[in-house]
Scaffold this motif. Structure first.
Motif, PDB file in Angstrom:
ATOM      1  N   GLY A 106       4.125   2.693  19.518  1.00 53.15           N
ATOM      2  CA  GLY A 106       5.477   1.838  19.413  1.00 53.15           C
ATOM      3  C   GLY A 106       6.564   3.084  18.936  1.00 53.15           C
ATOM      4  N   LEU A 107       7.555   3.129  19.678  1.00 54.61           N
ATOM      5  CA  LEU A 107       8.483   4.267  19.259  1.00 54.61           C
ATOM      6  C   LEU A 107       9.982   3.540  18.746  1.00 54.61           C
ATOM      7  CD1 LEU A 107       9.689   7.176  19.645  1.00 54.61           C
ATOM      8  CD2 LEU A 107      10.731   6.169  21.923  1.00 54.61           C
ATOM      9  N   THR A 108      10.233   4.108  17.539  1.00 52.73           N
ATOM     10  CA  THR A 108      11.507   3.634  16.883  1.00 52.73           C
ATOM     11  C   THR A 108      12.708   4.500  17.597  1.00 52.73           C
ATOM     12  OG1 THR A 108      11.629   5.578  15.202  1.00 52.73           O
ATOM     13  CG2 THR A 108      10.182   3.694  14.806  1.00 52.73           C
ATOM     14  N   SER A 109      13.996   3.740  17.293  1.00 58.77           N
ATOM     15  CA  SER A 109      14.979   4.475  17.625  1.00 58.77           C
ATOM     16  C   SER A 109      15.307   5.691  17.335  1.00 58.77           C
ATOM     17  CB  SER A 109      16.258   3.450  17.327  1.00 58.77           C
ATOM     18  OG  SER A 109      16.616   3.415  15.922  1.00 58.77           O
ATOM     19  N   ALA A 110      14.749   6.091  16.174  1.00 60.95           N
ATOM     20  CA  ALA A 110      15.289   7.603  15.706  1.00 60.95           C
ATOM     21  C   ALA A 110      14.248   8.306  16.152  1.00 60.95           C
ATOM     22  CB  ALA A 110      15.000   7.475  14.068  1.00 60.95           C
ATOM     23  N   GLY A 111      13.057   8.191  17.076  1.00 60.09           N
ATOM     24  CA  GLY A 111      12.105   9.008  17.620  1.00 60.09           C
ATOM     25  C   GLY A 111      10.963   9.181  16.668  1.00 60.09           C
ATOM     26  N   TRP A 112      10.310   8.129  16.196  1.00 60.63           N
ATOM     27  CA  TRP A 112       9.240   8.168  15.426  1.00 60.63           C
ATOM     28  C   TRP A 112       8.138   7.120  16.164  1.00 60.63           C
ATOM     29  CZ3 TRP A 112       8.042  10.998  10.924  1.00 60.63           C
ATOM     30  CH2 TRP A 112       9.022  11.782  10.383  1.00 60.63           C
ATOM     31  N   MET A 113       6.874   7.681  16.090  1.00 59.62           N
ATOM     32  CA  MET A 113       6.018   6.963  16.814  1.00 59.62           C
ATOM     33  C   MET A 113       4.738   6.380  16.088  1.00 59.62           C
ATOM     34  SD  MET A 113       5.194   6.135  19.929  1.00 59.62           S
ATOM     35  CE  MET A 113       5.805   7.752  20.977  1.00 59.62           C
ATOM     36  N   ARG A 114       4.312   5.229  16.126  1.00 58.50           N
ATOM     37  CA  ARG A 114       3.455   4.628  15.479  1.00 58.50           C
ATOM     38  C   ARG A 114       2.322   4.195  16.513  1.00 58.50           C
ATOM     39  NH1 ARG A 114       7.235   2.024  12.239  1.00 58.50           N
ATOM     40  NH2 ARG A 114       6.893   2.482   9.979  1.00 58.50           N
ATOM     41  N   VAL A 115       1.049   4.175  16.164  1.00 60.93           N
ATOM     42  CA  VAL A 115      -0.049   3.938  17.023  1.00 60.93           C
ATOM     43  C   VAL A 115      -1.003   2.600  16.386  1.00 60.93           C
ATOM     44  CG1 VAL A 115      -1.905   4.730  18.377  1.00 60.93           C
ATOM     45  CG2 VAL A 115      -0.080   6.322  17.872  1.00 60.93           C
ATOM     46  N   TRP A 116      -1.483   1.721  17.173  1.00 58.81           N
ATOM     47  CA  TRP A 116      -2.030   0.555  16.713  1.00 58.81           C
ATOM     48  C   TRP A 116      -3.293   0.596  17.598  1.00 58.81           C
ATOM     49  CZ3 TRP A 116       3.308   0.180  17.493  1.00 58.81           C
ATOM     50  CH2 TRP A 116       3.891  -0.203  16.202  1.00 58.81           C
ATOM     51  N   GLN A 117      -4.433  -0.270  17.245  1.00 52.93           N
ATOM     52  CA  GLN A 117      -5.471  -0.519  18.129  1.00 52.93           C
ATOM     53  C   GLN A 117      -5.701  -2.184  17.867  1.00 52.93           C
ATOM     54  OE1 GLN A 117      -8.476   2.244  16.922  1.00 52.93           O
ATOM     55  NE2 GLN A 117      -8.788   3.021  19.090  1.00 52.93           N
ATOM     56  N   ARG A 118      -6.386  -2.810  18.647  1.00 49.55           N
ATOM     57  CA  ARG A 118      -6.687  -4.126  18.562  1.00 49.55           C
ATOM     58  C   ARG A 118      -7.830  -4.202  17.763  1.00 49.55           C
ATOM     59  NH1 ARG A 118      -4.398  -9.242  19.043  1.00 49.55           N
ATOM     60  NH2 ARG A 118      -5.741 -10.655  20.095  1.00 49.55           N
ATOM     61  N   LYS A 119      -7.770  -5.155  16.897  1.00 52.22           N
ATOM     62  CA  LYS A 119      -8.970  -5.464  15.820  1.00 52.22           C
ATOM     63  C   LYS A 119      -8.874  -6.973  15.394  1.00 52.22           C
ATOM     64  CE  LYS A 119     -10.832  -4.272  11.340  1.00 52.22           C
ATOM     65  NZ  LYS A 119     -10.565  -3.687  10.003  1.00 52.22           N
ATOM     66  N   GLY A 120      -9.834  -7.870  16.141  1.00 53.37           N
ATOM     67  CA  GLY A 120      -9.944  -9.138  15.928  1.00 53.37           C
ATOM     68  C   GLY A 120      -8.882  -9.793  16.606  1.00 53.37           C
ATOM     69  N   LYS A 121      -8.139 -10.549  15.901  1.00 54.90           N
ATOM     70  CA  LYS A 121      -6.701 -11.536  16.342  1.00 54.90           C
ATOM     71  C   LYS A 121      -5.666 -10.883  15.814  1.00 54.90           C
ATOM     72  CE  LYS A 121      -9.134 -14.558  18.921  1.00 54.90           C
ATOM     73  NZ  LYS A 121      -8.840 -14.636  20.438  1.00 54.90           N
ATOM     74  N   GLY A 122      -5.663  -9.465  15.784  1.00 57.36           N
ATOM     75  CA  GLY A 122      -4.398  -8.855  15.321  1.00 57.36           C
ATOM     76  C   GLY A 122      -4.750  -7.348  15.529  1.00 57.36           C
ATOM     77  N   PHE A 123      -3.963  -6.507  14.891  1.00 57.98           N
ATOM     78  CA  PHE A 123      -3.869  -5.027  15.245  1.00 57.98           C
ATOM     79  C   PHE A 123      -3.940  -4.267  13.915  1.00 57.98           C
ATOM     80  CE2 PHE A 123      -1.725  -6.908  18.723  1.00 57.98           C
ATOM     81  CZ  PHE A 123      -2.235  -6.198  19.712  1.00 57.98           C
ATOM     82  N   GLU A 124      -4.489  -3.027  13.912  1.00 54.83           N
ATOM     83  CA  GLU A 124      -4.715  -2.183  12.793  1.00 54.83           C
ATOM     84  C   GLU A 124      -3.914  -0.870  13.205  1.00 54.83           C
ATOM     85  OE1 GLU A 124      -8.490  -1.110  11.578  1.00 54.83           O
ATOM     86  OE2 GLU A 124      -9.000  -0.254  13.709  1.00 54.83           O
ATOM     87  N   LEU A 125      -3.184   0.023  12.335  1.00 54.82           N
ATOM     88  CA  LEU A 125      -2.635   0.922  12.385  1.00 54.82           C
ATOM     89  C   LEU A 125      -3.506   2.178  12.350  1.00 54.82           C
ATOM     90  CD1 LEU A 125       0.443   1.745  12.345  1.00 54.82           C
ATOM     91  CD2 LEU A 125       0.196   2.186   9.866  1.00 54.82           C
ATOM     92  N   VAL A 126      -3.398   3.155  13.347  1.00 53.06           N
ATOM     93  CA  VAL A 126      -3.967   4.160  13.545  1.00 53.06           C
ATOM     94  C   VAL A 126      -3.228   5.498  12.904  1.00 53.06           C
ATOM     95  CG1 VAL A 126      -5.356   5.637  15.164  1.00 53.06           C
ATOM     96  CG2 VAL A 126      -5.115   3.342  15.509  1.00 53.06           C
ATOM     97  N   GLY A 127      -3.724   5.930  11.832  1.00 59.01           N
ATOM     98  CA  GLY A 127      -2.958   7.146  11.341  1.00 59.01           C
ATOM     99  C   GLY A 127      -1.409   6.765  10.848  1.00 59.01           C
TER     100      GLY A 127
END
Length: 341
Positions: free
Chosen positions: A152-173
């Motif tokens: 996921g990329l923000t308008s400012a140019g910063w990146m987040r990463v997630w992985q699927r976990k159960g019925k949701g997602f967890e943040l990676v790093g």
């Protein structure tokens, strides 16, 4: 009209020695600026950035559309009219429960709200909130998947990463910048910042290049871009590569798509075809990009006006194009089309 104005005003979405900055668009209102015709006008925008040598037009300006409003070669398909996800800003393909699904995210002020949409019916089969962290803001404008990870990329140019976990997602790093933080916090909606800077402060909305979309190739070629970050400020797609496990953006490898303030998103189809979509200031046009592996020689082809509401995100699978709208709140309008090549 009030809703459209609200959506427009809210947060989305180098190699040393490279060539000069890609050609900029004239300022809106200048004599040279390409003015988007009013919605419903018979005159269609042909759009790629002024001075771009690589742009070609698939259907002539002013060409007729079918009775449902789709351009020649495209037909509307049955689909749910909306999703409860507020301000749909980006969508990523992810295999969930053995079937491809669209993970749709919202932008700033919605704290990582997401929904999972069935690509066949448009039914929203899951909603939730993506975990965030305090190192960056929640203005997630573009989203794309690579393997089992969602970026996921923000308008400012910063990146987040997630992985699927159960019925949701967890943040990676932790969130990280696509490059040096080398731009001021000045908000830019329809004007490229001066110089070749690419990233601004992690907590500012709509600053710098004002990224509005993210697209990662399913099977990138060796030595080619892994994908692109879409800049609303100047209407360009900027090449992304990987360094030390992180995505990096390159100012000197760009593809001009449309006028400043109009680029809304980009997407790869499952066949590695690159697509881009514009907002209402460019009549919601959709573009196909060939030769994207070499941005300097890429060719931009206008498919035609495809959208709903104030069109923002685009997603593609096979010959089916999905568009969703950001009207500043919930629900978000949706539409699905078949566009034959």
């Amino acid at each position: 009209m009030i809703a459209i104005v609200a959506a427009c005003g809210k947060g989305g979405g180098t190699t040393a020695g490279g060539p000069a900055e890609p050609p900029r668009q004239p300022a809106p209102g200048s004599a040279q600026a390409a003015t988007a015709p009013a919605a419903g006008s018979a005159q269609a925008a042909t759009a790629p950035a002024a001075g771009s040598a690589q742009a070609v037009t698939a259907s002539p300006a002013g060409s007729a559309t079918d009775p449902d409003g789709a351009p020649p070669g495209c037909e509307p398909l049955p689909f749910a009219e909306s999703t409860p996800v507020p301000e749909a800003s980006g969508a990523a393909w992810l295999v969930i429960d053995g079937k491809p699904a669209l993970v749709v995210i919202s932008d700033s002020g919605n704290h990582g709200a997401y929904g999972i949409v069935d690509p066949d019916t448009g039914a929203t089969i899951e909603t939730g909130t993506l975990p965030l962290s305090t190192e960056a803001g929640d203005d997630i404008e573009g989203v794309s998947a690579r393997g089992d990870k969602v970026y996921g990329l923000t308008s400012a140019g910063w990146m987040r990463v997630w992985q699927r976990k159960g019925k949701g997602f967890e943040l990676v790093g932790a969130p990280y910048a696509l490059g040096p933080v080398d731009l001021p916090d000045t908000k830019n909606d329809a004007r490229a910042p001066k110089g070749d800077g690419m990233v601004c402060n992690a907590h500012v909305v709509n600053c710098g290049r004002n990224y509005e979309g993210l697209c990662l190739a399913p099977a990138p070629r060796a030595g080619a871009c892994l994908g692109f970050a879409a800049s609303k400020a100047d209407g360009h797609l900027y090449c992304l590569t990987e360094e030390a496990g992180k995505l990096v953006v390159h100012h000197d490898r760009a593809i001009a798509i449309t006028r400043s303030g109009a680029l809304a998103d980009c997407a790869f189809g499952d066949d590695d075809t690159l697509w881009a979509g514009s907002n209402l200031f460019d009549l919601g046009n959709v573009y196909r990009v060939s030769g994207w592996e070499d941005p300097a020689n890429a060719r931009v082809e206008r498919v035609g006006s495809l959208g709903v509401g104030f069109p923002e995100l685009i997603a593609v699978r096979g010959d089916v194009v999905y568009r969703m709208s950001d009207l500043g709140g919930a629900p978000s309008l949706m539409a699905r089309y078949r566009c034959r090549k």
